[in-house]
Design a protein around this motif. Structure first.
Motif, short mmCIF file in Angstrom:
data_model
loop_
_atom_site.label_atom_id
_atom_site.label_comp_id
_atom_site.label_asym_id
_atom_site.label_seq_id
_atom_site.Cartn_x
_atom_site.Cartn_y
_atom_site.Cartn_z
N LYS A 120 -9.08 9.68 5.08
CA LYS A 120 -10.50 9.38 5.22
C LYS A 120 -11.34 10.63 5.01
O LYS A 120 -12.42 10.58 4.39
CB LYS A 120 -10.78 8.78 6.60
CG LYS A 120 -10.29 7.34 6.75
CD LYS A 120 -10.58 6.82 8.15
CE LYS A 120 -10.13 5.37 8.28
NZ LYS A 120 -10.34 4.85 9.66
N LYS A 121 -10.87 11.75 5.53
CA LYS A 121 -11.60 13.01 5.36
C LYS A 121 -11.67 13.41 3.90
O LYS A 121 -12.72 13.81 3.39
CB LYS A 121 -10.94 14.12 6.18
CG LYS A 121 -11.69 15.44 6.14
CD LYS A 121 -11.08 16.47 7.07
CE LYS A 121 -11.88 17.76 7.08
NZ LYS A 121 -11.30 18.76 8.02
N LEU A 122 -10.53 13.31 3.20
CA LEU A 122 -10.49 13.65 1.78
C LEU A 122 -11.43 12.76 0.97
O LEU A 122 -12.19 13.23 0.13
CB LEU A 122 -9.06 13.53 1.25
CG LEU A 122 -8.08 14.61 1.73
CD1 LEU A 122 -6.64 14.16 1.52
CD2 LEU A 122 -8.33 15.93 1.01
N THR A 155 -3.68 19.67 5.02
CA THR A 155 -4.87 19.02 4.48
C THR A 155 -6.01 20.02 4.31
O THR A 155 -6.71 20.02 3.28
CB THR A 155 -5.33 17.87 5.39
OG1 THR A 155 -4.25 16.96 5.58
CG2 THR A 155 -6.49 17.11 4.76
N THR A 156 -6.21 20.88 5.28
CA THR A 156 -7.24 21.91 5.17
C THR A 156 -7.01 22.78 3.94
O THR A 156 -7.95 23.11 3.21
CB THR A 156 -7.26 22.79 6.43
OG1 THR A 156 -7.57 21.98 7.56
CG2 THR A 156 -8.29 23.90 6.31
N PHE A 185 -6.35 9.63 9.24
CA PHE A 185 -7.50 10.51 9.43
C PHE A 185 -7.71 11.44 8.25
O PHE A 185 -8.85 11.65 7.79
CB PHE A 185 -7.32 11.34 10.71
CG PHE A 185 -7.19 10.51 11.96
CD1 PHE A 185 -8.26 9.77 12.44
CD2 PHE A 185 -5.99 10.46 12.66
CE1 PHE A 185 -8.15 9.01 13.59
CE2 PHE A 185 -5.86 9.70 13.81
CZ PHE A 185 -6.94 8.97 14.28
N ASP A 186 -6.62 12.04 7.75
CA ASP A 186 -6.74 13.01 6.67
C ASP A 186 -7.20 12.36 5.38
O ASP A 186 -8.00 12.93 4.63
CB ASP A 186 -5.40 13.73 6.45
CG ASP A 186 -5.02 14.59 7.65
OD1 ASP A 186 -5.92 15.04 8.37
OD2 ASP A 186 -3.81 14.81 7.85
N ILE A 194 -7.91 20.91 0.73
CA ILE A 194 -9.36 20.88 0.52
C ILE A 194 -9.85 22.19 -0.09
O ILE A 194 -10.64 22.19 -1.05
CB ILE A 194 -10.08 20.59 1.85
CG1 ILE A 194 -9.81 19.15 2.29
CG2 ILE A 194 -11.59 20.82 1.71
CD1 ILE A 194 -10.27 18.84 3.70
N SER A 236 -14.04 11.17 2.01
CA SER A 236 -15.44 11.50 2.35
C SER A 236 -15.94 12.71 1.57
O SER A 236 -17.15 12.88 1.39
CB SER A 236 -15.58 11.75 3.85
OG SER A 236 -15.01 13.00 4.22
N LEU A 237 -15.01 13.55 1.13
CA LEU A 237 -15.36 14.74 0.35
C LEU A 237 -15.31 14.48 -1.15
O LEU A 237 -15.47 15.39 -1.95
CB LEU A 237 -14.41 15.89 0.71
CG LEU A 237 -14.49 16.40 2.15
CD1 LEU A 237 -13.36 17.39 2.43
CD2 LEU A 237 -15.84 17.04 2.42
#
Length: 217
Positions: free
Chosen positions: A76-78, A47-48, A73-74, A51, A80-81
């Motif tokens: 949601k992070k994506l 995931t990092t 979790f991943d 991004i 949010s970006l």
């Protein structure tokens, strides 16, 4: 007798999966969507890396299908970006297959661009199943050790591009890069191998450039 039945059933599963994968690939190609099957062990930095790559694909619409056994979790992070992402939880299955990818694609309003499919964290099963992708991206890490091409050959053999992540940690580890590369090239002589770091962001410009080249951009 039971052994023959098991072989026949497994062959049927592969055939059905590949048939669906071929249809997905044709659909995506027709819509101008370049699909990348992202493989790697848990904690490899998939995931990092996505991004960092997406940040460098300015002007290209990017989508992510995020595969996990549980949790989101991943995804949601994506989101949010600002990345258009959708979650698939397999509930125990160790890889994504083409039918679940087909269902996820139907929920995404895809336009011309690139679709990253982050597979389940696993170096075995994901390499065995086509899911409609155009290329396979394998992310390995220096923290996993330099013997991974020897222990998990199929993933390295099938990869179209290989990222060696967490290279900023090489000074602190006993990672034998020559041994690693010898194993890679014994299996795969054509895939570019790019050293990257999710921490320092080094190397991702090259990865993004490779994707743009494959997309003919």
């Amino acid at each position: 007798m039971s052994e023959n039945k098991e072989i026949e059933i497994m062959q049927s599963v592969y055939d059905k999966n590949d048939e669906t994968a071929s249809k997905i690939n044709g659909f995506l190609t027709e819509k101008g969507i370049f699909a990348v099957n992202v493989m790697g062990a848990p904690g490899a930095g998939k995931t990092t890396s996505l991004i960092q790559i997406i940040k460098r694909l300015e002007g290209v619409e990017s989508y992510v299908i995020e595969g996990d056994i549980e949790a989101d979790f991943d995804t949601k992070k994506l989101i949010s970006l600002g990345v258009k992402a959708i979650q698939i939880n397999t509930g125990g299955a160790c890889h994504l297959d083409s039918p679940v990818i087909g269902e996820a694609i139907e929920k995404l309003e895809l336009q011309k661009g690139v679709l990253f499919i982050e597979n389940i964290g696993n170096l075995v099963c994901p390499a065995e199943f086509m899911i409609g992708e155009h290329v396979k991206m394998l992310i390995s890490t220096v923290t996993e050790g330099s013997d991974k091409p020897y222990k998990y050959p199929l993933a390295f053999e099938k990869a179209d591009i290989i990222l060696i992540n967490k290279c900023d940690l090489i000074p602190y580890l006993d990672f034998d890069e020559d041994f690693f590369m010898k194993g890679v090239r014994a299996l795969n002589q054509t895939a570019p191998v790019i050293k990257v770091s999710g921490k320092t962001e080094d190397g991702y410009d090259q990865v993004a450039a490779w994707i743009r080249e494959k997309m003919n951009l």
